[in-house]
Scaffold this active site. Structure first.
Site, PDB file in Angstrom:
ATOM      1  N   ASP A   1       0.901  -0.894  -0.169  1.00  0.00           N
ATOM      2  CA  ASP A   1      -0.123   0.082  -0.046  1.00  0.00           C
ATOM      3  C   ASP A   1       0.917   0.994  -0.055  1.00  0.00           C
ATOM      4  OD1 ASP A   1      -2.226   0.985  -0.368  1.00  0.00           O
ATOM      5  OD2 ASP A   1      -3.224   1.368   1.711  1.00  0.00           O
TER       6      ASP A   1
ATOM      7  N   ARG B   1      -0.049   7.416  -3.032  1.00  0.00           N
ATOM      8  CA  ARG B   1       0.607   8.769  -2.210  1.00  0.00           C
ATOM      9  C   ARG B   1       1.994   9.013  -2.528  1.00  0.00           C
ATOM     10  NH1 ARG B   1      -1.228   6.226   3.307  1.00  0.00           N
ATOM     11  NH2 ARG B   1      -1.605   4.348   1.772  1.00  0.00           N
TER      12      ARG B   1
ATOM     13  N   SER C   1      -7.301  -6.298  -5.358  1.00  0.00           N
ATOM     14  CA  SER C   1      -8.231  -6.464  -5.423  1.00  0.00           C
ATOM     15  C   SER C   1      -9.526  -6.535  -6.786  1.00  0.00           C
ATOM     16  CB  SER C   1      -8.080  -5.972  -3.893  1.00  0.00           C
ATOM     17  OG  SER C   1      -9.192  -4.384  -4.547  1.00  0.00           O
TER      18      SER C   1
ATOM     19  N   ASN D   1     -10.468  -3.077  -6.161  1.00  0.00           N
ATOM     20  CA  ASN D   1      -9.514  -1.699  -7.207  1.00  0.00           C
ATOM     21  C   ASN D   1     -10.163  -1.499  -8.356  1.00  0.00           C
ATOM     22  OD1 ASN D   1      -6.667  -3.441  -5.849  1.00  0.00           O
ATOM     23  ND2 ASN D   1      -7.940  -1.285  -5.198  1.00  0.00           N
ATOM     24  N   TRP D   2     -11.090  -2.114  -8.874  1.00  0.00           N
ATOM     25  CA  TRP D   2     -12.118  -2.657 -10.164  1.00  0.00           C
ATOM     26  C   TRP D   2     -12.741  -0.625 -10.186  1.00  0.00           C
ATOM     27  CZ3 TRP D   2     -10.957  -4.961 -14.013  1.00  0.00           C
ATOM     28  CH2 TRP D   2     -10.313  -6.228 -13.939  1.00  0.00           C
TER      29      TRP D   2
HETATM   30  C1  FPP Z   1      -2.115  -0.297  -3.309  1.00  0.00           C
HETATM   31  O1  FPP Z   1      -0.885   1.304  -3.404  1.00  0.00           O
HETATM   32  C2  FPP Z   1      -1.221  -0.758  -4.481  1.00  0.00           C
HETATM   33  C3  FPP Z   1      -2.012  -1.736  -5.385  1.00  0.00           C
HETATM   34  C4  FPP Z   1      -3.448  -1.565  -5.939  1.00  0.00           C
HETATM   35  C5  FPP Z   1      -1.047  -2.269  -7.116  1.00  0.00           C
HETATM   36  C6  FPP Z   1      -0.176  -2.746  -6.198  1.00  0.00           C
HETATM   37  C7  FPP Z   1       0.764  -3.452  -7.372  1.00  0.00           C
HETATM   38  C8  FPP Z   1       2.080  -3.440  -8.104  1.00  0.00           C
HETATM   39  C9  FPP Z   1       3.056  -2.568  -6.279  1.00  0.00           C
HETATM   40  C10 FPP Z   1       2.680  -3.482  -9.117  1.00  0.00           C
HETATM   41  C11 FPP Z   1       3.411  -4.248  -9.337  1.00  0.00           C
HETATM   42  C12 FPP Z   1       2.677  -6.180  -8.543  1.00  0.00           C
HETATM   43  C13 FPP Z   1       3.185  -6.461  -9.289  1.00  0.00           C
HETATM   44  C14 FPP Z   1       3.111  -8.014  -8.258  1.00  0.00           C
HETATM   45  C15 FPP Z   1       4.052  -7.153 -10.514  1.00  0.00           C
HETATM   46  P1  FPP Z   1      -2.880   2.571  -3.509  1.00  0.00           P
HETATM   47  O2  FPP Z   1      -2.530   2.676  -4.879  1.00  0.00           O
HETATM   48  O3  FPP Z   1      -3.526   1.963  -2.900  1.00  0.00           O
HETATM   49  O4  FPP Z   1      -1.859   3.569  -2.700  1.00  0.00           O
HETATM   50  P2  FPP Z   1      -2.636   4.569  -1.776  1.00  0.00           P
HETATM   51  O5  FPP Z   1      -2.849   4.220  -1.090  1.00  0.00           O
HETATM   52  O6  FPP Z   1      -1.187   5.945  -1.669  1.00  0.00           O
HETATM   53  O7  FPP Z   1      -3.494   5.257  -2.704  1.00  0.00           O
END
Ligand code: FPP
Length: 253
Positions: free
Chosen positions: A21, A25, A66, A69-70
């Protein structure tokens, strides 16, 4: 002594799960679009996998996408799917050379076709490896998984009295893996977000303020050391645990 050297290899968790996560940010802090953070998150994935391999962790599960996430903006979802496909294709040789076996859990049939195809190809290609298992949770949510398991159990005509913990676990997408003993979440958020709800019943939870794109090998080792400093009681008392450590055979009888 380095953090890796401080880890007691005889007490390394077999399975570590990570809620990655903080990509958005991290990107915002740099004045960039969210996908910039996801792209840099790939470097953290490499670091976590390397650290898991070096410290003797056998299973590493990453929450990559997840079912919720869609609901993100279409451009971000498309970019994430592209990143996943490119990363899987681009890292295949590296996975191969390092003895990594790839697995995926989640509602995979509803991923874009190219993503399903490349994922399947990489899973088959690495299926002979045994050094470390990398499990990607894609289009995954624990409630989806639990509902799916209940439907399968009912469809098989199982009698209520035959439903046990073990039978239920055997219908989850993680049936082939041990339960995670350690769950890490980055970015300072302290939630489970519909991840492995059944499997983390006894997992230790570790929250770090580090944003995922900044996560490196030492962050992984710091989590393992914290894990090793904890007393895992599984419902017993501290006195019982101390007795079992001093009298391994009597304690286990
Ligand atoms: C959450 O951060 C992260 C994700 C929803 C995606 C995770 C994906 C990767 C790290 C890309 C590569 C992965 C692999 C396995 C190749 P967020 O976007 O919710 O961050 P935020 O809470 O700061 O907005």
């Amino acid at each position: 002594m380095s953090l890796l050297e401080q880890i007691d290899k005889s007490r390394t968790p077999r399975h570590v799960a990570i809620i990655m996560d903080g990509n958005g940010r991290w990107a915002k802090n740099q004045g960039k679009e969210r996908i910039f953070g996801h792209s840099h998150g790939v470097e953290a994935v490499r670091a976590a996998l390397k650290a898991a391999t070096k410290s003797g962790v056998e299973y590493l599960t990453l929450y990559a996408f997840s079912t919720e996430n869609w609901n993100r903006p279409k451009e971000e979802v498309d970019a994430l799917m592209n990143l996943l496909v490119h990363t899987i294709v681009g890292e295949l040789d590296e996975l191969d050379e390092n003895g990594v076996r790839l697995h995926a859990i989640g509602d995979l049939n509803n991923l874009p076709t190219d993503c399903q195809r490349e994922l399947q190809r990489a899973i088959e290609h690495t299926s002979g490896h045994t050094r470390v298992n990398l499990i990607l949770a894609l289009n995954y949510s624990a409630r989806w998984e639990i509902t799916h398991a209940v439907k399968a159990i009912i469809s098989a005509g199982t009698r209520a009295e035959d439903v046990t913990d073990d039978l239920f676990a055997a219908h989850l997408s993680t049936a082939a893996f041990p339960d995670p003993e350690l769950l890490i979440r980055t970015s300072g958020e302290e939630r489970i977000s519909n991840f492995l709800l059944w499997q983390i019943a006894y997992a230790e939870l570790y929250f770090t303020k580090t944003l995922w794109p900044d996560f490196r090998e030492d962050d992984f080792y710091a989590a393992l050391l914290d894990f090793q400093s904890r007393e895992r009681r599984f419902g017993k008392t501290s006195e019982q645990i101390a007795f079992e450590i001093q009298n391994p055979i009597a304690g286990n009888a």
